[in-house]
Design a protein around this motif. Structure first.
Motif, PDB file in Angstrom:
ATOM      1  N   ASP A 129     -31.006 -44.598 -65.483  1.00 12.03           N
ATOM      2  CA  ASP A 129     -29.821 -44.599 -66.347  1.00 12.03           C
ATOM      3  C   ASP A 129     -29.395 -46.045 -66.569  1.00 12.03           C
ATOM      4  N   PRO A 130     -29.445 -46.549 -67.814  1.00  7.44           N
ATOM      5  CA  PRO A 130     -29.112 -47.966 -68.045  1.00  7.44           C
ATOM      6  C   PRO A 130     -27.651 -48.298 -67.742  1.00  7.44           C
ATOM      7  N   PHE A 131     -26.794 -47.260 -67.718  1.00  9.92           N
ATOM      8  CA  PHE A 131     -25.374 -47.492 -67.484  1.00  9.92           C
ATOM      9  C   PHE A 131     -24.942 -47.059 -66.079  1.00  9.92           C
ATOM     10  N   LEU A 132     -25.907 -47.003 -65.171  1.00 11.72           N
ATOM     11  CA  LEU A 132     -25.615 -46.741 -63.764  1.00 11.72           C
ATOM     12  C   LEU A 132     -26.104 -47.921 -62.938  1.00 11.72           C
ATOM     13  N   ALA A 133     -25.196 -48.566 -62.217  1.00 13.43           N
ATOM     14  CA  ALA A 133     -25.571 -49.682 -61.350  1.00 13.43           C
ATOM     15  C   ALA A 133     -26.124 -49.108 -60.046  1.00 13.43           C
ATOM     16  N   SER A 134     -27.415 -49.268 -59.847  1.00 15.18           N
ATOM     17  CA  SER A 134     -28.048 -48.744 -58.633  1.00 15.18           C
ATOM     18  C   SER A 134     -28.788 -49.869 -57.915  1.00 15.18           C
ATOM     19  N   THR A 135     -28.809 -49.765 -56.592  1.00 17.38           N
ATOM     20  CA  THR A 135     -29.432 -50.810 -55.777  1.00 17.38           C
ATOM     21  C   THR A 135     -30.622 -50.241 -55.023  1.00 17.38           C
TER      22      THR A 135
ATOM     23  N   LYS B 222     -32.555 -55.119 -55.229  1.00 15.74           N
ATOM     24  CA  LYS B 222     -32.392 -55.300 -56.674  1.00 15.74           C
ATOM     25  C   LYS B 222     -31.215 -54.471 -57.162  1.00 15.74           C
ATOM     26  N   LEU B 223     -30.406 -55.060 -58.042  1.00 13.88           N
ATOM     27  CA  LEU B 223     -29.337 -54.330 -58.712  1.00 13.88           C
ATOM     28  C   LEU B 223     -29.811 -54.008 -60.125  1.00 13.88           C
ATOM     29  N   TYR B 224     -29.986 -52.711 -60.397  1.00 20.23           N
ATOM     30  CA  TYR B 224     -30.491 -52.256 -61.689  1.00 20.23           C
ATOM     31  C   TYR B 224     -29.336 -51.948 -62.644  1.00 20.23           C
TER      32      TYR B 224
ATOM     33  N   GLU C 151     -33.960 -52.941 -66.424  1.00 17.49           N
ATOM     34  CA  GLU C 151     -33.542 -54.326 -66.165  1.00 17.49           C
ATOM     35  C   GLU C 151     -32.878 -54.426 -64.788  1.00 17.49           C
ATOM     36  N   PHE C 152     -33.121 -55.546 -64.106  1.00 16.34           N
ATOM     37  CA  PHE C 152     -32.510 -55.727 -62.786  1.00 16.34           C
ATOM     38  C   PHE C 152     -32.323 -57.207 -62.496  1.00 16.34           C
ATOM     39  N   ILE C 153     -31.514 -57.467 -61.474  1.00 16.82           N
ATOM     40  CA  ILE C 153     -31.390 -58.803 -60.903  1.00 16.82           C
ATOM     41  C   ILE C 153     -31.392 -58.651 -59.390  1.00 16.82           C
TER      42      ILE C 153
END
Length: 360
Positions: A85-91, A95-97, A331-333
């Protein structure tokens, strides 16, 4: 005063909120609200115009130079390749997606954390944090719309994913509409002048074209033909051929200079759609180059476009994350990149202050 770890936790919390709040270009009002809340909760006065928000770290002093910190809070649309889900911040695995986590949420929150660290401190420069909108589309209601409301700056640090290396030059972009005129005639008879064939002469020149000047950091300016259209009926010789040129311009040229060089070589009528997205570079001898050298930072020329193209002052592009991940699916950082980004920005700004003090 908060330590680096506390600043990092605040930054990750802010980035999580931003990821989970859709902010496509021109639709950033909700993330603008979140950024306003960040400043308000810390009792930091701020200003807002459209969806651009900015704040001063200390009382403005016109006798001091000004330094801008800038990054954007808009995103591109998520592409079809996403498995998360691009609008869910998951770790996962450090990595934080999430959409915009890398471009440019990580750099933005790291800059804001560094700004909060310096807020209220005595500095040899005016420090201004600018969270801009519409960067992904180089929109007119983005940073370009607020430049006149801000003090002239001696340096802008633009937060984009660069692995915390220093981009000291950036290519500009010019899109050109080209027209070649012929004369209509019947295809069955030898009538008219075929605009398609005339255009082929120019297109062959474009394929082999090399601009005269070469940039130290960015290499060659490049022109590519990307779209072509001519004719309406199979039996009519076309009297008009239109094509589009994509020109990636290095800091060796202004857009106007690159356009003139093309005009001198081609027969087509050339009309640029815009002359806004100029190339950029830092003048030789600028303090930020000495700072980068002292800190052992790698310097390079960036082929990607950012708000640097719209900032009419010396600027560099620096930030956590990797440009190769920008606009990619899932995408992630890395979380440690945010931590190191905050520490890196603070060290950069401290060193810049030290060098300014030494030279005055």
């Amino acid at each position: 005063m908060k330590d680096i770890h506390e600043l990092y936790e605040d930054a990750v919390e802010l980035l999580t909120q931003l990821i989970e709040t859709p902010s496509l270009s021109r639709e950033e009002s909700a993330t603008a609200d979140i950024i306003e809340e960040f400043f308000a909760n810390r009792e930091i006065p701020y200003s807002k115009s459209d969806n651009n928000i900015w704040a001063f770290a200390n009382q403005f002093d016109k006798s001091k130079p000004s330094l801008w910190l800038n990054s954007h809070h808009d995103t591109v649309k998520p592409n079809a390749g996403y498995t998360k889900d691009p609008f869910l911040a998951s770790t996962e695995d450090g990595k934080l997606y999430g959409l915009g986590s890398n471009d440019a949420g990580g750099p933005l929150v790291s800059l804001m954390a560094a700004f909060a660290h310096f807020y209220g401190k005595e500095l040899p420069y005016n420090l201004i944090m600018i969270a801009s909108a519409e960067e992904e589309i180089s929109g007119k209601n983005g940073i370009a719309s607020v430049i006149d409301q801000l003090p002239i700056c001696d340096l802008a640090i633009v937060g984009e994913p660069t692995l915390m290396e220093m981009a000291v030059a950036e290519k500009g972009l010019m899109v050109i509409d080209a027209k070649v005129h012929g004369k209509a005639g019947h295809a069955a008879r030898e009538e008219g002048v075929n605009a398609l064939y005339l255009a082929l002469e120019d297109l062959q020149k474009i394929k082999e074209f090399e601009f005269k000047k070469v940039s130290k950091f960015l290499g060659k300016t490049k022109v590519s033909a990307t779209v072509i259209h001519a004719g309406q009926q199979h039996n009519v010789v076309p009297d008009l051929c239109e094509f589009v040129l994509d020109v990636r311009v290095t800091d060796a040229y202004t857009l106007e200079e690159a356009l003139e060089e093309l005009k001198n070589s081609l027969k087509a009528e050339l009309t640029p759609r815009s002359l806004r997205l100029q190339s950029s570079h830092v003048p030789e001898g600028h303090v930020i180059l000495k700072v980068g050298e002292k800190l052992g930072m790698q310097t390079y020329g960036s082929p990607t476009l950012s708000d640097q193209a719209l900032i009419p002052y010396p600027s560099v592009k620096i930030g956590p994350g990797d440009s190769a991940r920008s606009h990619s699916a899932d995408e992630f950082i890395y979380l440690n990149e945010i931590h190191d980004g905050i520490a890196g920005y603070i060290q950069l700004l401290d060193t810049y202050a030290d060098m300014l003090t030494q030279t005055n």
